[in-house]
Design an enzyme around this catalytic site. Structure first.
Site, PDB file in Angstrom:
ATOM      1  N   GLU A 161      94.818  32.262 -15.645  1.00 51.41           N
ATOM      2  CA  GLU A 161      95.443  31.178 -16.413  1.00 51.41           C
ATOM      3  C   GLU A 161      94.691  31.001 -17.714  1.00 51.41           C
ATOM      4  O   GLU A 161      93.453  30.938 -17.731  1.00 51.41           O
ATOM      5  CB  GLU A 161      95.429  29.872 -15.619  1.00 51.41           C
ATOM      6  N   GLU A 201      94.937  21.648 -24.096  1.00 54.96           N
ATOM      7  CA  GLU A 201      95.183  20.539 -23.175  1.00 54.96           C
ATOM      8  C   GLU A 201      94.602  19.264 -23.784  1.00 54.96           C
ATOM      9  O   GLU A 201      93.545  19.302 -24.422  1.00 54.96           O
ATOM     10  CB  GLU A 201      94.531  20.797 -21.818  1.00 54.96           C
TER      11      GLU A 201
END
Length: 563
Positions: free
Chosen positions: A158, A163
């Site tokens: 990932e 974020e």
């Protein structure tokens, strides 16, 4: 449309300068969405992922339903809007109080650069993300699952490009990038972050540059974190297969308590662009040379050079069962330091050069030999600060190399952004910028020292909005605090489990008489003379230790990692 083109041209000019910070520059636009058609999202490019995972809730304790409703994801005025809303919504037999959207790209790729220009929701409890997953992930409801889903998370890899909202201790304008792999996932240690201006009102370009050697994250064209494990394994580098893009806003969970007055907020995206190099390259690297540079007790420097029309050269260095890789600029000597070596040990290195396409130099491979020096060093850990504070502390090491002393400090606090290190000499007081090594490790070598003289140094760690200064460390030049050296022949014909968890298992055909474990301060913490092929270390804290293995009149000293 004119404004978007103007912005794009400006950014491309900016990128051409600032992307010198990455190892491979990708120039050819291979996939994009400019969000020019008002209404529903382009179904050729994007897939709504709405299926709830087993258990009736999304991961990380999130509170939202992801929907394919046009109120949660739509295009208007040249922008994609992903909207999180407070509203009761029932789907798949479950009612939740928030809705949002999670988009999968129907395009997957290996290696390249991603640019996403966006502004973010910053309300408490919102978790906007721009990220990637391996195309092979076996996640029910994902676009590629039915045709390619063979691998569980995190073995699929990932890549979190951006974020926001999951680091409540940070400034409201802090964004984070991270990697999740089998070696570190969930609350991963592989992350970096930076501050941006006015995240909620201003557009910024969030970028990820992915090569065979490293992954670099950038904000507005400026690199702030690079992930490049020196030795790549399936555990720490599942990034050699295709990945696809995801855009979403999660609510609550690890993002914290949702603001009770929250009604709705959006992540507004101007464009998503993927670049690769698609021109076929057939020219091999030329003028490939490799020589040995500086050698210490634990490292060997290799000086590498070659020319290639692509502008970049990949160097693969093999020794023993390990392979390290690095990328250098064509025609510019690359200093590549192999670390984690054992003292007083001869190493044979096989060095090969190729371009990023895989064309190999005609004189591959060059064989180099080097013997590491004996250990003459002192090291330790502390948390004492003479100015500022440390929440965890720092590691330090002083290593004598001839008449030079190599000083290395590592900041252990992980919540400091924009870290730099400045070496302080106590008397007469001077300041010297230290060289960044990796992670939060910095080093500097002082030359022309007198054996037996005492030196005193501290380090000022400076970071966004503050600094912390270590205590002064005293070191006697030429002294060795790690182990007392006795008269033994060298013992090398054994292997052992490394890293180790509860036990260190030693494999050898020789009789082992005794095993000792020392911490890096030189303190003996384990001594075992029975059942010496299996050493229990379950009681030890995670970290690096020295293991001494005795067999007759021979002694072998090896570093071992306990985790």
């Amino acid at each position: 449309m004119i404004n978007k083109i103007t912005r794009s041209l400006f950014f491309l000019l900016f990128v051409n300068i600032s992307f010198a910070q990455v190892d491979v520059v990708y120039n050819d636009l291979v996939w994009s969405d400019e969000f020019d058609a008002n209404g529903a999202i382009n179904a050729t490019n994007w897939f709504h992922q709405t299926q709830i995972p087993s258990g009736g809730s999304w991961y990380n304790g999130e509170d939202q339903h992801y929907t394919n409703e046009i109120t949660n994801s739509y295009v208007n005025g040249g922008f994609l809007n992903i909207v999180a809303k407070k509203e009761p919504y029932t789907s798949q037999g479950v009612t939740k109080q928030y809705t949002s959207a999670r988009l999968n790209s129907k395009f997957a790729f290996k290696y390249g650069r991603v640019d996403v220009r966006a502004k973010l929701p910053i309300e408490a409890g919102t978790w906007p993300a721009i990220w990637m997953l391996g195309k092979n992930i076996n996640e029910p409801g994902g676009f590629f699952n039915a045709t390619h889903g063979t691998t569980s998370w995190p073995a699929c890899g990932e890549i979190d490009i951006m974020e926001h909202g999951i680091t409540p201790s940070q400034n409201i304008n802090y964004i984070q990038s991270a990697l999740h792999t089998p070696s570190s996932f969930g609350n991963t240690v592989n992350h970096g972050g930076t501050l941006a201006n006015n995240l909620g009102t201003d557009f910024h370009v969030y970028s990820m540059n992915w090569s065979p050697n490293q992954i670099t994250f950038l904000l507005d064209g400026v690199a702030f974190y690079t992930y490049n494990p020196a030795v790549k394994t399936l555990s720490n580098w599942p990034f050699d297969l295709e990945q696809y893009l995801l855009l979403n806003i999660a609510m609550g969970g690890v993002a914290g308590t949702i603001d009770p007055s929250f009604t709705q907020s959006a992540m507004v995206i101007d464009y998503v662009r993927v670049y690769q190099n698609i021109t076929v390259d057939t020219q091999i690297p030329t003028n490939f040379t490799a020589t040995v540079g500086n050698v210490t007790s634990s490292s060997v420097e290799l000086l590498l050079n070659a020319n290639d029309d692509s502008g970049s050269v990949v160097y693969d260095v093999a020794y023993g069962s390990l392979t390290n890789s690095t990328i250098g600029t064509s025609g510019v000597q690359k200093s590549f330091v192999i670390t984690g070596l054992s003292p007083n040990t001869n190493y044979t290195f096989s060095v090969a050069a190729s371009d990023v396409t895989g064309n190999e130099a005609s004189n591959n491979s060059i064989i180099l030999n080097a013997t590491t020096l004996g250990v003459t060093a002192c090291s330790g850990s502390d948390s004492v600060a003479q100015q500022g504070t440390f929440s965890i502390g720092y590691n330090y090491e002083f290593e004598t190399i001839g008449t030079d002393v190599k000083i290395t400090f590592e900041m252990l606090d992980t919540d400091r952004v924009g870290l730099v290190a400045i070496l302080w000499k106590q008397s007469p007081f001077t300041e010297t910028q230290m060289t960044y090594v990796s992670g939060r490790i910095f080093t500097h070598t002082i030359t022309g020292q007198t054996i037996g003289a005492t030196i005193n140094y501290a380090v000022k760690f400076a970071y966004a909005n503050g600094f912390s200064v270590t205590r002064y460390i005293s070191y006697v030049v030429g002294s060795n605090c790690a182990l007392n050296q006795d008269s033994f022949n060298e013992f090398t014909d054994f292997t052992y489990s490394n890293p180790a968890n509860n036990y260190i298992t030693i494999n050898t055909t020789s009789q082992i008489d005794k095993v000792e474990i020392y911490n890096l301060l030189g303190n003996k913490i384990i001594s075992q003379s029975t059942n010496t092929n299996e050493i229990e270390v379950a009681s030890l804290s995670d970290g690096v230790y020295l293991m001494v293995v005795y067999s007759g009149n021979r002694k072998g000293i090896k570093k071992v990692i306990i985790n």
